[in-house]
Motif scaffolding. Structure first.
Motif, PDB file in Angstrom:
ATOM      1  N   ALA A 120       0.790  -1.228   0.000  1.00 53.17           N
ATOM      2  CA  ALA A 120       0.000   0.000   0.000  1.00 53.17           C
ATOM      3  C   ALA A 120       0.821   1.276   0.000  1.00 53.17           C
ATOM      4  CB  ALA A 120      -0.946   0.002   1.199  1.00 53.17           C
ATOM      5  N   ALA A 121       1.953   1.320   0.668  1.00 52.50           N
ATOM      6  CA  ALA A 121       2.763   2.534   0.745  1.00 52.50           C
ATOM      7  C   ALA A 121       4.185   2.163   1.114  1.00 52.50           C
ATOM      8  CB  ALA A 121       2.171   3.496   1.780  1.00 52.50           C
ATOM      9  N   ALA A 122       5.080   3.130   0.991  1.00 53.84           N
ATOM     10  CA  ALA A 122       6.508   2.865   1.171  1.00 53.84           C
ATOM     11  C   ALA A 122       6.897   2.510   2.600  1.00 53.84           C
ATOM     12  CB  ALA A 122       7.303   4.087   0.710  1.00 53.84           C
TER      13      ALA A 122
ATOM     14  N   TRP B 221      -3.022  11.161  12.153  1.00 53.62           N
ATOM     15  CA  TRP B 221      -2.047  11.835  11.305  1.00 53.62           C
ATOM     16  C   TRP B 221      -2.339  11.704   9.812  1.00 53.62           C
ATOM     17  CZ3 TRP B 221       2.778   9.272  13.928  1.00 53.62           C
ATOM     18  CH2 TRP B 221       2.893   9.746  15.242  1.00 53.62           C
ATOM     19  N   VAL B 222      -3.351  10.941   9.420  1.00 55.05           N
ATOM     20  CA  VAL B 222      -3.639  10.786   7.991  1.00 55.05           C
ATOM     21  C   VAL B 222      -3.867  12.180   7.398  1.00 55.05           C
ATOM     22  CG1 VAL B 222      -5.226   9.839   6.275  1.00 55.05           C
ATOM     23  CG2 VAL B 222      -4.529   8.450   8.237  1.00 55.05           C
ATOM     24  N   GLY B 223      -3.142  12.470   6.321  1.00 58.39           N
ATOM     25  CA  GLY B 223      -3.199  13.778   5.696  1.00 58.39           C
ATOM     26  C   GLY B 223      -2.163  14.747   6.234  1.00 58.39           C
ATOM     27  N   ARG B 224      -1.333  14.299   7.156  1.00 54.93           N
ATOM     28  CA  ARG B 224      -0.309  15.157   7.768  1.00 54.93           C
ATOM     29  C   ARG B 224       1.085  14.704   7.342  1.00 54.93           C
ATOM     30  NH1 ARG B 224      -1.809  17.890  12.505  1.00 54.93           N
ATOM     31  NH2 ARG B 224       0.095  19.061  12.048  1.00 54.93           N
ATOM     32  N   ARG B 225       2.063  15.516   7.656  1.00 55.79           N
ATOM     33  CA  ARG B 225       3.459  15.253   7.314  1.00 55.79           C
ATOM     34  C   ARG B 225       4.267  15.082   8.587  1.00 55.79           C
ATOM     35  NH1 ARG B 225       5.734  18.596   2.462  1.00 55.79           N
ATOM     36  NH2 ARG B 225       4.616  16.908   1.459  1.00 55.79           N
TER      37      ARG B 225
ATOM     38  N   ASP C  28       4.764  11.653   4.267  1.00 61.40           N
ATOM     39  CA  ASP C  28       3.359  12.042   4.233  1.00 61.40           C
ATOM     40  C   ASP C  28       2.544  10.829   4.645  1.00 61.40           C
ATOM     41  OD1 ASP C  28       3.748  14.635   3.423  1.00 61.40           O
ATOM     42  OD2 ASP C  28       3.337  14.256   1.308  1.00 61.40           O
ATOM     43  N   VAL C  29       1.761  10.960   5.710  1.00 59.82           N
ATOM     44  CA  VAL C  29       0.903   9.869   6.166  1.00 59.82           C
ATOM     45  C   VAL C  29      -0.335   9.868   5.276  1.00 59.82           C
ATOM     46  CG1 VAL C  29      -0.368   8.872   8.099  1.00 59.82           C
ATOM     47  CG2 VAL C  29       1.784  10.095   8.512  1.00 59.82           C
ATOM     48  N   VAL C  30      -0.531   8.774   4.536  1.00 59.74           N
ATOM     49  CA  VAL C  30      -1.559   8.762   3.494  1.00 59.74           C
ATOM     50  C   VAL C  30      -2.791   7.926   3.803  1.00 59.74           C
ATOM     51  CG1 VAL C  30       0.027   9.370   1.632  1.00 59.74           C
ATOM     52  CG2 VAL C  30      -0.321   6.960   2.207  1.00 59.74           C
ATOM     53  N   ARG C  31      -2.682   6.934   4.692  1.00 56.94           N
ATOM     54  CA  ARG C  31      -3.862   6.096   4.950  1.00 56.94           C
ATOM     55  C   ARG C  31      -3.659   5.208   6.153  1.00 56.94           C
ATOM     56  NH1 ARG C  31      -2.850   2.930  -0.505  1.00 56.94           N
ATOM     57  NH2 ARG C  31      -3.419   4.984  -1.124  1.00 56.94           N
ATOM     58  N   THR C  32      -4.783   4.683   6.634  1.00 50.72           N
ATOM     59  CA  THR C  32      -4.739   3.629   7.635  1.00 50.72           C
ATOM     60  C   THR C  32      -4.897   2.312   6.896  1.00 50.72           C
ATOM     61  OG1 THR C  32      -7.128   3.802   8.002  1.00 50.72           O
ATOM     62  CG2 THR C  32      -5.699   5.035   9.502  1.00 50.72           C
ATOM     63  N   PRO C  33      -4.225   1.268   7.340  1.00 43.07           N
ATOM     64  CA  PRO C  33      -4.388  -0.039   6.693  1.00 43.07           C
ATOM     65  C   PRO C  33      -5.777  -0.616   6.967  1.00 43.07           C
ATOM     66  CG  PRO C  33      -2.376   0.040   8.014  1.00 43.07           C
ATOM     67  CD  PRO C  33      -3.176   1.254   8.351  1.00 43.07           C
TER      68      PRO C  33
ATOM     69  N   ALA D  52       0.090  15.337   2.969  1.00 41.19           N
ATOM     70  CA  ALA D  52      -0.703  14.751   1.896  1.00 41.19           C
ATOM     71  C   ALA D  52      -2.184  14.801   2.222  1.00 41.19           C
ATOM     72  CB  ALA D  52      -0.271  13.301   1.693  1.00 41.19           C
ATOM     73  N   GLY D  53      -2.989  14.601   1.241  1.00 43.45           N
ATOM     74  CA  GLY D  53      -4.426  14.483   1.442  1.00 43.45           C
ATOM     75  C   GLY D  53      -4.760  13.102   1.971  1.00 43.45           C
ATOM     76  N   ALA D  54      -5.866  12.982   2.660  1.00 42.02           N
ATOM     77  CA  ALA D  54      -6.286  11.707   3.243  1.00 42.02           C
ATOM     78  C   ALA D  54      -6.741  10.760   2.146  1.00 42.02           C
ATOM     79  CB  ALA D  54      -7.393  11.944   4.245  1.00 42.02           C
ATOM     80  N   VAL D  55      -6.488   9.480   2.374  1.00 37.36           N
ATOM     81  CA  VAL D  55      -6.896   8.419   1.463  1.00 37.36           C
ATOM     82  C   VAL D  55      -7.618   7.367   2.280  1.00 37.36           C
ATOM     83  CG1 VAL D  55      -6.053   6.658  -0.132  1.00 37.36           C
ATOM     84  CG2 VAL D  55      -4.914   8.861  -0.045  1.00 37.36           C
ATOM     85  N   ALA D  56      -8.636   6.760   1.717  1.00 39.07           N
ATOM     86  CA  ALA D  56      -9.368   5.709   2.413  1.00 39.07           C
ATOM     87  C   ALA D  56      -8.474   4.526   2.689  1.00 39.07           C
ATOM     88  CB  ALA D  56     -10.568   5.280   1.552  1.00 39.07           C
TER      89      ALA D  56
END
Length: 194
Positions: A96-98, A141-145, A154-159, A188-192
């Motif tokens: 899902a992310a790095a 923190w989703v959507g925050r740096r 950039d925190v982009v999502r919760t698993p 970053a913007g929030a992601v589902a």
């Protein structure tokens, strides 16, 4: 400058996807994630299909040594069928992310029964385990740096089926156990959930 919200307690690298991780004192973080993380996948030697921990849970109990020949022999013995390790040419094989971050608080909540379906409280398989003071929840923190050591994330999502949060690398560098976790003003913007 941002707000220091905690520190890095543990860093884990998973050289082979689906196998157990190795704790390291520090790690280089590239745009694709921690260097050496999930650099190989287990594949069936006959069919070439990937073998994952979801279909073969005993993989999680094997910790890669870094010697692909020895790891292949061990895995073949543990699984009772021929497998091989396939290197990734496109960087870490993440879902899902790095970078996957989880707090000690999330692990404690999971141990008390607050566990997403399909997740293990015993081994959340995160790269960075964070020590956060009481009441701080990384899911906020989703959507925050964040800045951790030299790295900006950039925190982009919760698993969907795991603890913690996923983040993408905005500024590569090094991260070490004990580094401060600094919450910055933008990101970053929030992601589902994935």
């Amino acid at each position: 400058m941002g707000e220091v919200v905690g520190s890095v307690g543990r860093i884990a690298v998973y050289p082979v996807k689906s196998l157990g991780g190795r704790t390291v004192p520090e790690a280089a973080v590239d745009a694709a994630g921690l260097r050496g993380d999930r650099a190989y996948a287990v594949v069936d030697a006959d069919t070439g299909e990937r073998v994952t921990v979801k279909s073969t849970p005993q993989l999680a109990g094997v910790v890669a040594t870094g010697d692909t020949e020895a790891d292949t022999i061990t895995l073949t013995e543990v699984l009772g069928r021929p497998v091989r390790l396939a290197p990734s040419s496109a960087g870490p094989q993440v879902d899902a992310a790095a970078v996957h971050l989880v707090s000690r608080g999330a692990i404690e909540r999971a141990s008390a029964g607050d566990v997403p379906e399909g997740c293990s409280a015993d081994d959340p398989r995160a790269n960075l385990e964070l020590h956060l003071p009481g009441g701080v929840d990384e899911r906020d923190w989703v959507g925050r740096r964040l800045r951790i050591g030299e790295v900006v994330l950039d925190v982009v999502r919760t698993p969907k089926h795991c603890l913690g949060v996923y983040a993408e690398v905005q500024l590569p560098g090094r991260v070490a156990a004990g580094d401060a976790v600094e919450l910055l003003d933008s990101g970053a913007g929030a992601v589902a959930p994935a």
